[in-house]
Design an enzyme around this catalytic site. Sequence first.
Site, PDB file in Angstrom:
ATOM      1  N   GLU B  95       0.849  -1.191   0.000  1.00  0.00           N
ATOM      2  CA  GLU B  95       0.000   0.000   0.000  1.00  0.00           C
ATOM      3  C   GLU B  95       0.883   1.238   0.000  1.00  0.00           C
ATOM      4  O   GLU B  95       0.404   2.351   0.204  1.00  0.00           O
ATOM      5  CB  GLU B  95      -0.969  -0.008   1.181  1.00  0.00           C
ATOM      6  CG  GLU B  95      -0.333  -0.153   2.536  1.00  0.00           C
ATOM      7  CD  GLU B  95      -1.371  -0.056   3.650  1.00  0.00           C
ATOM      8  OE1 GLU B  95      -2.123  -1.022   3.807  1.00  0.00           O
ATOM      9  OE2 GLU B  95      -1.422   0.974   4.322  1.00  0.00           O
ATOM     10  N   CYS B 127      -3.193  -4.930   3.793  1.00  0.00           N
ATOM     11  CA  CYS B 127      -2.050  -5.752   4.220  1.00  0.00           C
ATOM     12  C   CYS B 127      -2.040  -7.150   3.619  1.00  0.00           C
ATOM     13  O   CYS B 127      -1.186  -7.964   3.963  1.00  0.00           O
ATOM     14  CB  CYS B 127      -2.008  -5.849   5.740  1.00  0.00           C
ATOM     15  SG  CYS B 127      -1.829  -4.250   6.519  1.00  0.00           S
ATOM     16  N   HIS B 249      -1.511 -12.459  10.164  1.00  0.00           N
ATOM     17  CA  HIS B 249      -1.175 -11.041   9.999  1.00  0.00           C
ATOM     18  C   HIS B 249      -1.041 -10.455  11.403  1.00  0.00           C
ATOM     19  O   HIS B 249      -1.765 -10.836  12.323  1.00  0.00           O
ATOM     20  CB  HIS B 249      -2.273 -10.315   9.218  1.00  0.00           C
ATOM     21  CG  HIS B 249      -2.051  -8.834   9.181  1.00  0.00           C
ATOM     22  ND1 HIS B 249      -0.879  -8.284   8.699  1.00  0.00           N
ATOM     23  CD2 HIS B 249      -2.814  -7.786   9.606  1.00  0.00           C
ATOM     24  CE1 HIS B 249      -0.943  -6.966   8.817  1.00  0.00           C
ATOM     25  NE2 HIS B 249      -2.101  -6.642   9.365  1.00  0.00           N
TER      26      HIS B 249
END
Lengths: 133, 366
Positions: B95, B127, B249
């Site tokens: 990003e 993400c 994550h």
Amino acid sequence: MTELSRIWRETEYRYNLIGFKCNNCGESYFPPRDICPHCHRESIGKMEKVKFSGNGEILSYTTVHDAPPAFKRQVPYLLALVKLDEGPVITAQIVDCDPDDVNIGKKVHMAFRKIREDGTNGVIEYGYKFKLD
Amino acid sequence: MLNVNFYICISAKPFMSGIVSYGSYIPYYRIKPEEIARIWGDEPERMKKNLFILSKSVPSPDEDVASISVEAARNALKRMDVNPEEIGAIYVGSESHPYAVKPTATIVAAAIGMPLEYFAADYEFACKAGTAGMQNVKAMVDSNFIKYGFAIGSDTSQGAPGDALEYTASAGGTAMLIGKNNTIAEINDTLSVSTDTPDFWRREGEPYPKHGERFTGEPGYFKHVIAASKAMMERMDTKSSDYDYVVFHQPNGKFPSRAAKILGFTEDQYKTGLLTPYIGNTYSGSMMTGLSAVLDESKPEDRILAVSFGSGAGSDAFDITVTGEMKDYKRDNAPTVKKLIEKVKFIDYGMYTKFRKIIVTGDSVE
Ligand SMILES: [Zn+2]
């Protein structure tokens, strides 16, 4: 030649440390040359493109405190003469180290970094710098 | 699970493709939460405890997603001698791509010597853009479009100064080379869950992201990570104890350990891949770098569950088994994640603002 076409033309060898080897005398060159400065006409047709390993050692170095605006964020930084394992000597920045750890003879390897940015809306130039092994 | 539009993408049946090589890169500089708290008047112990963060990585002024991705991909190629001409695709998820228009993927491809004919694109899904790339490359390998392909997740994200995100938003990346030959880890299967959730976003042209405070935890991270994990275990007919490692994550040090506990995983299973306390949240690099740390230590037959999360929102789950090839794999030809975390330099907030270009400068600085 404009700046943009210089960057584009140099991309291949700046990204991957690609130079030329004279197959007449065995000497390697970086940046690339069309003709060997020792062999002159003898080297015509015998210059071979080679990719250097990216490993070398520091021949000498200096700490830069006075830099142009494009490099001001990195001041003070180390600029060194690096002798590649294949022979050519090139000038490059040494990054990510404690200046006290840098010495003549220290082994280094190539890192891929931003070299220069043309402001916030221009093109970004990438290329080689070096790190201590 | 919640009764909303919830799409589970069914992937193809398992093939023999998997991870052929991998490499990571984490910048050298670090800043501690104490230093950020000193500037903004936060209580450092509370921030450290709430986020479980001890330091975060900071890119130097000459680093960006392209340079980080190149270093990660080169590290992967140091470990496995693959001819770049046989790499048929490259996808870079981030990003914080250096250009809004001009792909990072082609810069990386040029820097690793890929020839003219290859598939390439930059991906964006908060993400999880890097793991979306892994799925795409796997599908292309499985369908014989390509022999090998690179999927890279890498970021140099920023949290707005003074925002809680500033404590964790960091830089780093991991490259996964996927193919069918000599795989060190089979990807047994992969699936995704996705919903339209306003948990975190950044509008075009805005320098910093925003987060819907009450959306970040339950309806965002936990809902998707847990749904994707459960769906994968259901599909594979496995339970948490069947896995040697689990990696999620990791936007902070807290969320992944909580998700692990909810799903019945123990600390022994998640601690190897939990890196945020030391490097912060590397966004698109987060789960993939955690997986890289797990592969650094894993041995043949080890089973891994890896689940990413991207705001907006979705999760990609991977069921992975380490193969016998791992024994001969030249892991030490490139730095392990442990090695990348070892040698660091801590900087203060002033240096951080100079590096991250968050102070207004005059003509003497470009
Ligand atoms: Zn010559």
